[in-house]
Design an enzyme around this catalytic site. Sequence first.
Site, PDB file in Angstrom:
ATOM      1  N   LYS A  13      42.542  32.805  37.103  1.00 13.88           N
ATOM      2  CA  LYS A  13      43.720  31.928  37.143  1.00 13.88           C
ATOM      3  C   LYS A  13      43.536  30.780  38.131  1.00 13.88           C
ATOM      4  O   LYS A  13      43.838  29.649  37.823  1.00 13.88           O
ATOM      5  CB  LYS A  13      44.959  32.704  37.629  1.00 13.88           C
ATOM      6  N   ARG A  88      55.351  37.249  39.491  1.00 15.50           N
ATOM      7  CA  ARG A  88      54.519  38.427  39.273  1.00 15.50           C
ATOM      8  C   ARG A  88      55.371  39.630  38.882  1.00 15.50           C
ATOM      9  O   ARG A  88      54.833  40.697  38.622  1.00 15.50           O
ATOM     10  CB  ARG A  88      53.775  38.753  40.556  1.00 15.50           C
ATOM     11  N   ARG A 123      32.511  39.573  44.832  1.00 13.20           N
ATOM     12  CA  ARG A 123      32.902  38.321  45.502  1.00 13.20           C
ATOM     13  C   ARG A 123      32.709  38.439  47.015  1.00 13.20           C
ATOM     14  O   ARG A 123      33.058  39.454  47.616  1.00 13.20           O
ATOM     15  CB  ARG A 123      34.363  38.028  45.166  1.00 13.20           C
ATOM     16  N   ARG A 155      36.675  40.137  51.064  1.00 16.32           N
ATOM     17  CA  ARG A 155      38.111  40.144  51.356  1.00 16.32           C
ATOM     18  C   ARG A 155      38.627  41.567  51.271  1.00 16.32           C
ATOM     19  O   ARG A 155      38.225  42.322  50.388  1.00 16.32           O
ATOM     20  CB  ARG A 155      38.842  39.287  50.302  1.00 16.32           C
ATOM     21  N   ARG A 166      45.312  46.992  42.497  1.00 12.06           N
ATOM     22  CA  ARG A 166      45.922  45.712  42.086  1.00 12.06           C
ATOM     23  C   ARG A 166      46.028  45.637  40.563  1.00 12.06           C
ATOM     24  O   ARG A 166      47.009  45.116  40.028  1.00 12.06           O
ATOM     25  CB  ARG A 166      45.107  44.533  42.620  1.00 12.06           C
TER      26      ARG A 166
END
Length: 208
Positions: A13, A88, A123, A155, A166
């Site tokens: 996104k 969300r 990532r 992260r 998530r």
Amino acid sequence: MVLILLGAPGSGKGTQAAMISQKLALPVISTGDILRAAIRDKTDIGVKAKSFVDEGKLVPDEIVAEALRQRLEGGDCAGGYILDGFPRTIPQAELLEELGISPQTALSIEVPDSDIEHRMGGRRVCACGAVFHLTHKPPKAEGVCDICSCTLIQRADDKPETVRERLRIYHEQSEPLKGFYERLGRLKCVVGSGSVEETNRRVMDALA
Ligand code: AMP
């Protein structure tokens, strides 16, 4: 024009939002970025949001709504904007409607969970803002930023167990937004697997 981007965390996104922003000259409002900046700067909102963000949980609606409200006061939003990461939940979508903010289009970027786990697990980020990926965009030296030579980190919310949490929350709380916007006749879906450019072609076609 107000455009909403829907999609699981890691669906791309943010990347697509930046590309649409360039092509349509609209600012991107990312509640994830706003919250991370607030946490970094230890603002009131950041202090309240930190534990939720670190654990991959949704920040309570009233805290995110306040962060968004402050951002929308920025003069750059008058001509429209792209919302990345908000709403969300159904209550957040209802809040937008109550505020008189009616997005013309809610564009959902669809990517299978297994692809997302691979994307996010690999990532690595740097404090300077640079983002790398162990397979798709490795740094020249392992674990070191190409730009500022600082040590790369994962992260907290990209850790595998957090990514799974998530995704679970996305399916439970955010995916129903597709039905919400479909009923309003504003939903468009595009396949988000494959290269960033391929996805962007599909995105721009959907918005044309
Ligand atoms: P993102 O960068 O969009 O993946 O957002 C990172 C984190 O910020 C999420 O995992 C949530 O903890 C929080 N967050 C961002 N946007 C929202 C929102 N609209 N509602 C609740 N929490 C949010």
